[in-house]
Scaffold this motif. Structure first.
Motif, PDB file in Angstrom:
ATOM      1  N   PHE A  31     -42.288  33.896  16.317  1.00 50.22           N
ATOM      2  CA  PHE A  31     -42.712  32.696  17.034  1.00 50.22           C
ATOM      3  C   PHE A  31     -43.819  32.984  18.054  1.00 50.22           C
ATOM      4  CE2 PHE A  31     -38.051  32.266  16.365  1.00 50.22           C
ATOM      5  CZ  PHE A  31     -38.069  31.240  15.433  1.00 50.22           C
ATOM      6  N   SER A  32     -44.278  34.224  18.139  1.00 48.06           N
ATOM      7  CA  SER A  32     -45.166  34.642  19.227  1.00 48.06           C
ATOM      8  C   SER A  32     -46.445  33.813  19.344  1.00 48.06           C
ATOM      9  CB  SER A  32     -45.512  36.124  19.110  1.00 48.06           C
ATOM     10  OG  SER A  32     -46.234  36.366  17.928  1.00 48.06           O
ATOM     11  N   GLU A  33     -46.983  33.326  18.240  1.00 46.52           N
ATOM     12  CA  GLU A  33     -48.215  32.531  18.301  1.00 46.52           C
ATOM     13  C   GLU A  33     -47.945  31.105  18.774  1.00 46.52           C
ATOM     14  OE1 GLU A  33     -50.465  32.710  14.719  1.00 46.52           O
ATOM     15  OE2 GLU A  33     -50.436  34.898  14.676  1.00 46.52           O
ATOM     16  N   GLN A  34     -46.693  30.681  18.750  1.00 44.44           N
ATOM     17  CA  GLN A  34     -46.345  29.320  19.130  1.00 44.44           C
ATOM     18  C   GLN A  34     -45.750  29.233  20.529  1.00 44.44           C
ATOM     19  OE1 GLN A  34     -43.686  28.548  15.863  1.00 44.44           O
ATOM     20  NE2 GLN A  34     -45.294  27.587  14.666  1.00 44.44           N
ATOM     21  N   ILE A  35     -45.594  30.370  21.215  1.00 39.05           N
ATOM     22  CA  ILE A  35     -44.982  30.399  22.545  1.00 39.05           C
ATOM     23  C   ILE A  35     -45.983  30.965  23.545  1.00 39.05           C
ATOM     24  CG2 ILE A  35     -43.133  31.383  23.944  1.00 39.05           C
ATOM     25  CD1 ILE A  35     -41.442  31.486  21.417  1.00 39.05           C
ATOM     26  N   THR A  36     -46.119  30.288  24.684  1.00 41.75           N
ATOM     27  CA  THR A  36     -47.040  30.772  25.707  1.00 41.75           C
ATOM     28  C   THR A  36     -46.349  31.661  26.732  1.00 41.75           C
ATOM     29  OG1 THR A  36     -46.696  28.782  27.029  1.00 41.75           O
ATOM     30  CG2 THR A  36     -48.566  28.786  25.506  1.00 41.75           C
ATOM     31  N   ARG A  37     -45.079  31.372  27.021  1.00 44.93           N
ATOM     32  CA  ARG A  37     -44.404  32.097  28.092  1.00 44.93           C
ATOM     33  C   ARG A  37     -42.897  32.102  27.860  1.00 44.93           C
ATOM     34  NH1 ARG A  37     -45.642  33.065  33.607  1.00 44.93           N
ATOM     35  NH2 ARG A  37     -43.838  32.982  34.947  1.00 44.93           N
ATOM     36  N   ILE A  38     -42.254  33.208  28.236  1.00 40.06           N
ATOM     37  CA  ILE A  38     -40.794  33.308  28.212  1.00 40.06           C
ATOM     38  C   ILE A  38     -40.341  33.878  29.545  1.00 40.06           C
ATOM     39  CG2 ILE A  38     -38.798  34.474  27.201  1.00 40.06           C
ATOM     40  CD1 ILE A  38     -40.094  34.278  24.516  1.00 40.06           C
ATOM     41  N   ALA A  60     -38.076  29.355  27.126  1.00 40.71           N
ATOM     42  CA  ALA A  60     -39.283  29.581  26.326  1.00 40.71           C
ATOM     43  C   ALA A  60     -40.144  28.334  26.406  1.00 40.71           C
ATOM     44  CB  ALA A  60     -38.909  29.872  24.878  1.00 40.71           C
ATOM     45  N   ARG A  61     -41.452  28.530  26.477  1.00 47.82           N
ATOM     46  CA  ARG A  61     -42.384  27.412  26.555  1.00 47.82           C
ATOM     47  C   ARG A  61     -43.288  27.395  25.331  1.00 47.82           C
ATOM     48  NH1 ARG A  61     -43.156  25.867  32.503  1.00 47.82           N
ATOM     49  NH2 ARG A  61     -41.335  26.858  33.409  1.00 47.82           N
ATOM     50  N   PRO A  62     -42.879  26.609  24.323  1.00 52.25           N
ATOM     51  CA  PRO A  62     -43.720  26.481  23.134  1.00 52.25           C
ATOM     52  C   PRO A  62     -44.948  25.621  23.425  1.00 52.25           C
ATOM     53  CG  PRO A  62     -41.467  25.709  22.711  1.00 52.25           C
ATOM     54  CD  PRO A  62     -41.610  25.947  24.168  1.00 52.25           C
ATOM     55  N   THR A  63     -46.048  25.914  22.764  1.00 52.85           N
ATOM     56  CA  THR A  63     -47.264  25.123  22.954  1.00 52.85           C
ATOM     57  C   THR A  63     -47.052  23.709  22.434  1.00 52.85           C
ATOM     58  OG1 THR A  63     -48.109  25.925  20.853  1.00 52.85           O
ATOM     59  CG2 THR A  63     -48.823  27.107  22.805  1.00 52.85           C
ATOM     60  N   GLY A  64     -47.411  22.740  23.239  1.00 50.09           N
ATOM     61  CA  GLY A  64     -47.335  21.347  22.836  1.00 50.09           C
ATOM     62  C   GLY A  64     -45.943  20.769  22.753  1.00 50.09           C
ATOM     63  N   ARG A  90     -32.229  30.955  17.327  1.00 51.48           N
ATOM     64  CA  ARG A  90     -31.701  29.828  16.547  1.00 51.48           C
ATOM     65  C   ARG A  90     -32.287  28.511  17.034  1.00 51.48           C
ATOM     66  NH1 ARG A  90     -26.712  32.533  17.218  1.00 51.48           N
ATOM     67  NH2 ARG A  90     -26.059  30.941  18.710  1.00 51.48           N
ATOM     68  N   LYS A  91     -32.375  28.359  18.366  1.00 49.44           N
ATOM     69  CA  LYS A  91     -32.907  27.118  18.935  1.00 49.44           C
ATOM     70  C   LYS A  91     -34.394  26.967  18.600  1.00 49.44           C
ATOM     71  CE  LYS A  91     -32.404  23.948  22.441  1.00 49.44           C
ATOM     72  NZ  LYS A  91     -31.333  23.352  23.172  1.00 49.44           N
ATOM     73  N   LEU A  92     -35.167  28.045  18.753  1.00 44.78           N
ATOM     74  CA  LEU A  92     -36.595  27.994  18.429  1.00 44.78           C
ATOM     75  C   LEU A  92     -36.801  27.724  16.950  1.00 44.78           C
ATOM     76  CD1 LEU A  92     -38.016  30.934  20.559  1.00 44.78           C
ATOM     77  CD2 LEU A  92     -38.419  28.486  20.911  1.00 44.78           C
ATOM     78  N   ASP A  93     -35.953  28.295  16.125  1.00 39.27           N
ATOM     79  CA  ASP A  93     -36.059  28.061  14.690  1.00 39.27           C
ATOM     80  C   ASP A  93     -35.894  26.577  14.379  1.00 39.27           C
ATOM     81  OD1 ASP A  93     -36.574  29.112  12.189  1.00 39.27           O
ATOM     82  OD2 ASP A  93     -34.462  29.415  11.726  1.00 39.27           O
ATOM     83  N   SER A  94     -34.939  25.930  15.027  1.00 39.15           N
ATOM     84  CA  SER A  94     -34.735  24.506  14.752  1.00 39.15           C
ATOM     85  C   SER A  94     -35.834  23.642  15.367  1.00 39.15           C
ATOM     86  CB  SER A  94     -33.361  24.046  15.244  1.00 39.15           C
ATOM     87  OG  SER A  94     -33.298  24.097  16.640  1.00 39.15           O
ATOM     88  N   VAL A  95     -36.339  24.024  16.528  1.00 39.95           N
ATOM     89  CA  VAL A  95     -37.373  23.230  17.200  1.00 39.95           C
ATOM     90  C   VAL A  95     -38.745  23.434  16.561  1.00 39.95           C
ATOM     91  CG1 VAL A  95     -38.653  22.984  19.357  1.00 39.95           C
ATOM     92  CG2 VAL A  95     -36.171  23.135  19.409  1.00 39.95           C
ATOM     93  N   LEU A  96     -39.116  24.669  16.289  1.00 43.04           N
ATOM     94  CA  LEU A  96     -40.462  24.966  15.811  1.00 43.04           C
ATOM     95  C   LEU A  96     -40.601  24.909  14.291  1.00 43.04           C
ATOM     96  CD1 LEU A  96     -41.415  27.873  18.209  1.00 43.04           C
ATOM     97  CD2 LEU A  96     -41.989  25.449  18.400  1.00 43.04           C
TER      98      LEU A  96
END
Length: 115
Positions: A31-38, A60-64, A90-96
């Motif tokens: 997910f590294s390209e879709q996250i700006t900050r953790i 985690a702060r995903p872009t957009g 798991r959460k990032l997988d469902s969100v992104l």
């Protein structure tokens, strides 16, 4: 992707910070390209009392998208971090995943030449 590790009064020092950063990088690599900050917050939930009192809160702060946050408690800091990272992935997988995947295939919106 920026990673910030917060502990009470700098507990654990640079060694703990480096290990946490490495664990985060490995866990969220896809997910590294879709996250700006953790941000990782490690704390002792109930000080002198016993039990599962080590808390790991990760934001985690995903872009957009709105920030995604999870909390996990365990008996030790490594266990709390590992559990927290599992919850986060798991959460990032469902969100992104909804951005690009639909039932295992590329989204129609991404392939539409008219947009």
């Amino acid at each position: 992707m920026q990673i910030q590790v917060n502990t009470p009064d700098g507990a654990g020092g640079e060694d703990l910070t480096a290990r946490v950063e490495q664990a985060v990088v490995e866990a969220v690599a896809r997910f590294s390209e879709q996250i700006t900050r953790i941000e990782v917050h490690l704390s002792d939930a109930n000080a002198e009392k016993g039990g599962e009192d080590k808390r790991c809160m990760i934001e985690a702060r995903p872009t957009g998208r709105a920030p995604v946050a999870i909390t996990h408690q365990a008996a030790t800091v490594p266990m709390a971090l590992r559990g927290g990272l599992n919850k986060l992935t798991r959460k990032l997988d469902s969100v992104l995943a909804a951005r690009t995947d639909h039932k295992g295939a590329a989204s129609v919106r991404d392939n539409d030449p008219g947009q």
